[in-house]
Design an enzyme around this catalytic site. Structure first.
Site, PDB file in Angstrom:
ATOM      1  N   GLU A 143      13.851  38.325  21.044  1.00  0.00           N
ATOM      2  CA  GLU A 143      13.140  37.290  20.279  1.00  0.00           C
ATOM      3  C   GLU A 143      13.993  36.573  19.221  1.00  0.00           C
ATOM      4  O   GLU A 143      13.688  36.640  18.020  1.00  0.00           O
ATOM      5  CB  GLU A 143      11.917  37.910  19.581  1.00  0.00           C
ATOM      6  CG  GLU A 143      10.907  38.504  20.534  1.00  0.00           C
ATOM      7  CD  GLU A 143       9.676  39.076  19.818  1.00  0.00           C
ATOM      8  OE1 GLU A 143       9.682  39.191  18.581  1.00  0.00           O
ATOM      9  OE2 GLU A 143       8.685  39.403  20.502  1.00  0.00           O
TER      10      GLU A 143
ATOM     11  N   GLU B 270       7.019  42.284  26.999  1.00  0.00           N
ATOM     12  CA  GLU B 270       6.146  42.702  25.906  1.00  0.00           C
ATOM     13  C   GLU B 270       4.831  41.966  26.066  1.00  0.00           C
ATOM     14  O   GLU B 270       4.813  40.759  26.309  1.00  0.00           O
ATOM     15  CB  GLU B 270       6.721  42.330  24.521  1.00  0.00           C
ATOM     16  CG  GLU B 270       7.814  43.228  24.019  1.00  0.00           C
ATOM     17  CD  GLU B 270       8.230  42.922  22.578  1.00  0.00           C
ATOM     18  OE1 GLU B 270       7.395  42.418  21.795  1.00  0.00           O
ATOM     19  OE2 GLU B 270       9.389  43.188  22.253  1.00  0.00           O
TER      20      GLU B 270
HETATM   21  O1  IFM Z   1       6.610  45.171  17.291  1.00  0.00           O
HETATM   22  C1  IFM Z   1       6.990  43.880  17.653  1.00  0.00           C
HETATM   23  C2  IFM Z   1       8.297  43.900  18.402  1.00  0.00           C
HETATM   24  O2  IFM Z   1       9.305  44.523  17.687  1.00  0.00           O
HETATM   25  C3  IFM Z   1       8.732  42.486  18.716  1.00  0.00           C
HETATM   26  N1  IFM Z   1       7.673  41.748  19.365  1.00  0.00           N
HETATM   27  C4  IFM Z   1       6.354  41.781  18.785  1.00  0.00           C
HETATM   28  C5  IFM Z   1       5.952  43.227  18.535  1.00  0.00           C
HETATM   29  C6  IFM Z   1       4.530  43.287  17.958  1.00  0.00           C
HETATM   30  O3  IFM Z   1       4.444  42.597  16.760  1.00  0.00           O
END
Ligand code: IFM
Length: 440
Positions: free
Chosen positions: A160, A344
């Site tokens: 990210e 994710e």
């Molecule tokens: O926990 C985070 C992760 O580290 C990065 N993406 C979003 C998740 C949830 O907020």
């Protein structure tokens, strides 16, 4: 309902990040940040977290029992290189063991090399604002790829980048807590170059490796569908947050505020074998004339909408739960004509019924995307374990597996059981939905 079938060999699993689960990380900038008053909700620190650094063998056995065939995790740069140019063989051996354990269980490792934490020595040199970070990150990549490369097929250099730049260098909510608009874009530029150098280093060392670009994407829709100002600012946010970095990577050219030096064009252009998507929620955007820092838009959750992290006590702005968003974003990413992975997707809540519904509906949309021809090859849930949710501390729980942070006891939630059945069947059918009392 029609059965939603996933392709043979589809990857099912979860994702974690070193600092959020390992415990005992004391050589990175988050450790320093956590000690400062007021930075983390309720004044907690990451501390022992899930003690996954020591408990990974049992944790992975549990994932195997739950039919996971893939697992995403990150290698902590500050463990491997705790001081500039000193690489710890003990820590490299630790990660070798992590990978060996996964492979033995036939769980495909997906390795991330930077997930929000930076070694203190690098942070003291300016961290991701210092252009030299790209060479330093490349060096770390080479050490890891030489040591572990032959056992790892799937790599994600940087998690990210845009979120990191915003939260850590524009808004100052995440370590190192710096603020500034231009500073954030400089960081994105450095991360893009570091990603590309890392991509090329891994491929040079192991030409069979598949190295992906990671993007947290949100859906930006106008709050008032027929309001031209809302439409305009929602479009601007989509371009700025979602698309500019992807298009800079795809073309090797400066895009929007993201600057790519002409000499770096060939390095950056097309430096990805797959796109990996992190998706959580939709933002409904309302024109906000006094919010220039957010491109004159403000995210508003429409009344009555389900929110993406109910149960949180923090200040974090909420998004709207919007399962069809994952389909729309996979479609957007399909334009790059490379394989896609969801790496994710999840909800921060103590209400596991809400999580189960969220997961079922999002996975169904991934299935629809595949049915409509999109080349999606895996779904990794955020997260396997409840863990340290950065500035929200331990109150916001994203795990499929509950962790009691006092005793370190793991308890499998209903969502994990649903996911396990789904992974085993490789499809969503009526019987599965009935068993878990969930509707799509
Ligand atoms: O926990 C985070 C992760 O580290 C990065 N993406 C979003 C998740 C949830 O907020």
């Amino acid at each position: 309902m029609e059965k939603i079938v996933f392709p043979k060999g589809f990857l099912w699993g979860g994702a974690t990040a070193a600092h959020q689960v390992e415990g005992g990380n004391v050589n990175n900038d988050w450790f320093i940040f956590e000690q400062k008053p007021g930075k983390i909700l309720n004044g907690v620190v990451s501390g022992d977290s899930c003690d996954h650094y020591n408990r990974f063998p049992e944790d992975f056995k549990l994932l195997k029992k739950l039919n996971h065939n893939a697992h995403r995790f990150s290698i902590e740069w500050s463990r491997v290189e705790p001081a500039k140019d000193y690489f710890s063989t003990v820590e490299i051996d630790h990660y070798k063991e992590v990978i060996k354990t996964l492979k033995k269980l036939k769980i495909e490792p997906m390795v991330t090399l930077h997930h929000f934490t930076t070694p203190v020595w690098m942070a003291n040199l300016g961290g991701w604002e210092n252009p030299d970070v790209v060479n330093r990150f490349e060096k770390f990549t080479r050490v890891i790829a030489e040591a572990l490369g032959k056992d790892v097929k799937l790599w994600i250099p940087i998690n990210e980048p845009v979120v990191y730049a915003i939260l850590s260098f524009m808004d100052g909510e995440y370590a190192p807590g710096k603020k500034g608009f231009l500073r954030g874009f400089k960081v994105i530029g450095n991360m893009l170059k570091a990603h590309a150098l890392s991509y090329r280093a891994i491929k040079e060392i192991n030409p069979k490796a598949q190295v992906g670009f990671n993007k947290h994407m949100r859906v930006f829709d106008p709050l008032r569908e027929d309001n031209s100002w809302d439409i305009r600012v929602a479009g601007a946010q989509d371009k700025n947050f979602n698309m500019d970095v992807l298009n800079a990577l795809n073309t090797g050219k400066s895009t929007g505020q993201i600057k790519v030096a002409k000499k770096d064009k060939d390095l950056i252009k097309g430096a990805f074998d797959f796109m990996s998507l992190n998706y959580y929620a939709r933002d409904r955007i309302k024109f906000a004339p006094f919010s220039p820092g957010r491109l004159f838009g403000k995210a508003v959750v429409p009344e009555g909408a389900e929110t993406s992290h109910e149960g949180a006590t923090g200040e974090r702005p909420e998004g709207e739960v919007y399962p069809h968003g994952i389909y729309r974003l996979l479609k957007t990413l399909s334009q790059y004509k490379k394989p896609l992975y969801v790496v994710e997707n999840g909800i921060g809540t103590n209400n596991d019924k809400a999580r189960l519904k969220y997961v079922a509906r999002h996975i169904a949309e991934v299935g629809n995307a595949i049915k409509d021809g999109m080349d999606v090859r895996g779904y990794l849930h955020w997260s396997t374990l409840d863990n340290f949710e950065w500035a929200e501390g331990y109150d916001m729980r994203f795990g499929m597996i509950h962790v009691d942070f006092e005793t370190q006891k793991r308890t499998v939630k209903e969502t994990a059981k649903f996911f396990s059945d789904l992974a085993k069947k490789n499809c969503i059918d009526k019987a599965l939905l009935k068993k878990y009392e969930v509707t799509l």
